[in-house]
Design an enzyme around this catalytic site. Structure first.
Site: not given
Length: 154
Positions: A50, A64-67
């Protein structure tokens, strides 16, 4: 949707320093594996994939890392407070010290976006960020994050 449903107390950690974004994702993966029983490598790989689309550092020391992950049934969160801010490639080029990672089921659409909006709104509050930066106790950090008034997601 409330942060208390997304973020378990055990998924809040304070780390002294991290040397790279890769090491940050490994720390997030280790925490997600320990707290939510997710495969660490899958978490790390998904966050890395991501991030390759564009940095998730939103500015003012926040990332705000997200996957999306197969095997999840609901959105889960991991929060890290980094005592020595990390160069993250954020939009404002400021190092990051507050990281809230979101992991969502691979098929989730609206729930993932609602959770991301909720976390974003919470961390845009300078009062909340000030309290997070002023504390090093994970239980206190969890309370600061989850005791905010619930607001409607976008």
């Amino acid at each position: 949707m409330e942060l208390s449903r997304i973020l378990q107390p055990e998924a809040v950690r304070v780390v002294n320093s991290l040397t790279s974004k890769k090491r940050l994702f490994q720390e997030l993966g280790e925490t997600a594996a320990a707290v939510y029983d997710l495969p660490q490598a899958d978490v790390v790989d998904s966050l890395t994939d991501r991030e390759s689309l564009g940095p998730t550092g939103v500015g003012q020391g926040i990332a705000l890392p997200h996957a999306r992950l197969s095997g999840l049934t609901e959105v889960k969160g991991v929060f890290l407070r980094i005592e020595k801010p990390l160069d993250f490639g954020a939009v404002d080029r400021q190092p990051v010290d507050l990281v809230f990672a979101l992991l969502a089921p691979s098929g989730s659409g609206v729930d993932h976006l609602r959770a991301l909006a909720l976390v974003s709104r919470t961390l845009r509050d300078q009062g909340v960020c000030g309290k997070l930066r002023a504390n090093t106790d994970p239980a206190t950090l969890h309370a600061v994050l989850t005791e905010q008034p619930a607001s409607e997601a976008a």
